[in-house]
Design an enzyme around this catalytic site. Structure first.
Site, PDB file in Angstrom:
ATOM      1  N   ASN A 122     -25.272  44.028  65.089  1.00 32.16           N
ATOM      2  CA  ASN A 122     -24.029  43.977  65.864  1.00 32.16           C
ATOM      3  C   ASN A 122     -24.452  44.014  67.323  1.00 32.16           C
ATOM      4  O   ASN A 122     -24.851  45.058  67.831  1.00 32.16           O
ATOM      5  CB  ASN A 122     -23.141  45.182  65.517  1.00 32.16           C
ATOM      6  N   SER A 154     -27.748  54.413  65.050  1.00 28.80           N
ATOM      7  CA  SER A 154     -29.134  54.659  65.442  1.00 28.80           C
ATOM      8  C   SER A 154     -30.142  54.351  64.338  1.00 28.80           C
ATOM      9  O   SER A 154     -31.145  55.036  64.181  1.00 28.80           O
ATOM     10  CB  SER A 154     -29.314  56.104  65.933  1.00 28.80           C
ATOM     11  N   GLY A 188     -25.463  54.883  68.953  1.00 25.99           N
ATOM     12  CA  GLY A 188     -26.039  54.782  70.290  1.00 25.99           C
ATOM     13  C   GLY A 188     -26.512  56.101  70.866  1.00 25.99           C
ATOM     14  O   GLY A 188     -26.788  56.215  72.064  1.00 25.99           O
ATOM     15  N   LYS A 226     -22.713  43.693  69.950  1.00 25.68           N
ATOM     16  CA  LYS A 226     -21.708  44.268  70.862  1.00 25.68           C
ATOM     17  C   LYS A 226     -21.548  43.371  72.094  1.00 25.68           C
ATOM     18  O   LYS A 226     -21.603  42.160  71.960  1.00 25.68           O
ATOM     19  CB  LYS A 226     -22.091  45.714  71.203  1.00 25.68           C
ATOM     20  N   HIS A 262     -14.573  48.283  64.001  1.00 24.81           N
ATOM     21  CA  HIS A 262     -15.687  49.061  64.563  1.00 24.81           C
ATOM     22  C   HIS A 262     -15.130  50.239  65.359  1.00 24.81           C
ATOM     23  O   HIS A 262     -14.080  50.125  65.993  1.00 24.81           O
ATOM     24  CB  HIS A 262     -16.557  48.166  65.453  1.00 24.81           C
ATOM     25  N   GLU A 281     -15.860  51.396  68.126  1.00 20.48           N
ATOM     26  CA  GLU A 281     -15.611  51.105  69.551  1.00 20.48           C
ATOM     27  C   GLU A 281     -14.283  50.386  69.742  1.00 20.48           C
ATOM     28  O   GLU A 281     -13.599  50.578  70.744  1.00 20.48           O
ATOM     29  CB  GLU A 281     -16.790  50.297  70.123  1.00 20.48           C
ATOM     30  N   GLU A 341     -20.282  54.219  59.506  1.00 23.06           N
ATOM     31  CA  GLU A 341     -20.907  54.510  60.797  1.00 23.06           C
ATOM     32  C   GLU A 341     -20.347  55.810  61.358  1.00 23.06           C
ATOM     33  O   GLU A 341     -19.274  55.802  61.980  1.00 23.06           O
ATOM     34  CB  GLU A 341     -20.627  53.378  61.788  1.00 23.06           C
TER      35      GLU A 341
HETATM   36  P1  13P Z   1     -26.592  51.757  67.301  1.00 23.00           P
HETATM   37  O1  13P Z   1     -27.526  51.167  66.271  1.00 23.00           O
HETATM   38  O2  13P Z   1     -26.890  51.303  68.689  1.00 23.00           O
HETATM   39  O3  13P Z   1     -26.469  53.238  67.160  1.00 23.00           O
HETATM   40  O4  13P Z   1     -25.150  51.147  66.968  1.00 23.00           O
HETATM   41  C1  13P Z   1     -24.672  51.197  65.685  1.00 23.00           C
HETATM   42  C2  13P Z   1     -23.440  50.383  65.597  1.00 23.00           C
HETATM   43  O5  13P Z   1     -22.408  50.728  66.167  1.00 23.00           O
HETATM   44  C3  13P Z   1     -23.483  49.140  64.833  1.00 23.00           C
HETATM   45  O6  13P Z   1     -22.213  48.624  64.645  1.00 23.00           O
END
Ligand code: 13P
Length: 251
Positions: free
Chosen positions: A9, A212, A172, A11, A94, A96, A166
């Site tokens: 992903n 992560s 992150g 982003k 997601h 976010e 997640e």
């Molecule tokens: P990270 O791998 O940067 O923690 O992000 C995970 C994520 O949100 C994948 O959709």
């Protein structure tokens, strides 16, 4: 047997030119991959990535999809627009999107139904925040996200659905759920699916871990019975790291 699925992903990262360069670097590194490999990229990168993955085993994904066919929805992108480019997967819900853009289980459900109607394969994200976890509300939150997010979805549609668990506190942050913990929580999500949609659906459904995930922990996470893949953020932006996760068996 569920085929593992490792999805990046990206982003809001990479211009189209940068995207092309990343895919060119990635292609030879994942040429012999065992898991299914997907890259979910910004809308503006889709054409460039579509061309760049030609002839490889990499599948194309977007990071969202509108719930309507077309119309007055400024800033949204429809399923038909994605399909025409050759998009196969779409991330839906997601954390976010839920946190910054007001997405709810209801909007997730609407987008999910649209994706299925248009034969896009949804990767639906669920997960608890740190506060929810600390208040022992993880199960309650996941139950609501699954039952409301997947409301009125037919059992046979699950053949085309992937769920990504997640935990928001792990995204992150460098903090990962322990493999054992992630396995247990994903097992709980699977049990929720079993209760509503039946044992066959639950058994065949692929559920990823995300948060992560990196080369150093991929093998351990993937060794768990319930974990069928990963949704990778930061580590998907570096060809070597993403490829190392895809090739976790060789680690
Ligand atoms: P990270 O791998 O940067 O923690 O992000 C995970 C994520 O949100 C994948 O959709």
């Amino acid at each position: 047997m569920r085929k593992p699925i490792i999805a990046g992903n990206w982003k809001m990262n990479k211009t189209a030119a940068e995207a092309k360069a990343l895919i060119e670097e990635l292609k030879p590194l994942v040429a012999k991959s065992k898991p299914e490999v997907v890259v979910c990229v910004p809308y503006t990168d889709l054409w460039a990535v579509k061309e760049a993955i030609e002839g490889s085993k990499i599948h194309l994904g977007a990071e969202n999809v509108a719930w309507a066919d077309s119309g007055a929805f400024t800033g949204e992108i429809s399923a038909d627009m994605l399909k025409e480019i050759g998009v196969e997967y779409v991330i839906i819900g997601h954390s976010e999107r839920r946190q910054y853009f007001g997405e709810t289980d209801e909007s997730v459900n609407a987008r999910l139904k649209q994706a299925l109607k248009k034969e896009l394969k949804p990767i639906v994200c669920v997960g608890e925040t740190l506060t929810e976890r600390e208040k022992n509300r993880t199960k309650r939150v996941l139950k609501k996200q699954v039952l409301e997010g997947f409301k009125d979805i037919a059992a046979e549609d699950f053949a085309n659905i992937v769920i990504a668990y997640e935990p928001v506190w792990a995204i992150g942050t460098g903090k990962t759920a322990t493999a054992e913990d992630a396995n247990k929580t994903i097992g709980y999500i699977r049990s929720l699916v079993r209760k509503t949609w039946g044992a066959e659906v639950a058994k065949a459904l692929r559920i990823q871990y995300g948060g992560s995930m990196k080369p150093a922990n991929a093998k351990e996470l993937m060794a768990e019975r319930n974990i069928d893949g990963g949704l990778i953020g930061g580590a998907a932006l570096k060809a070597n790291d993403f490829a190392a996760i895809v090739n976790y068996k060789n680690a």
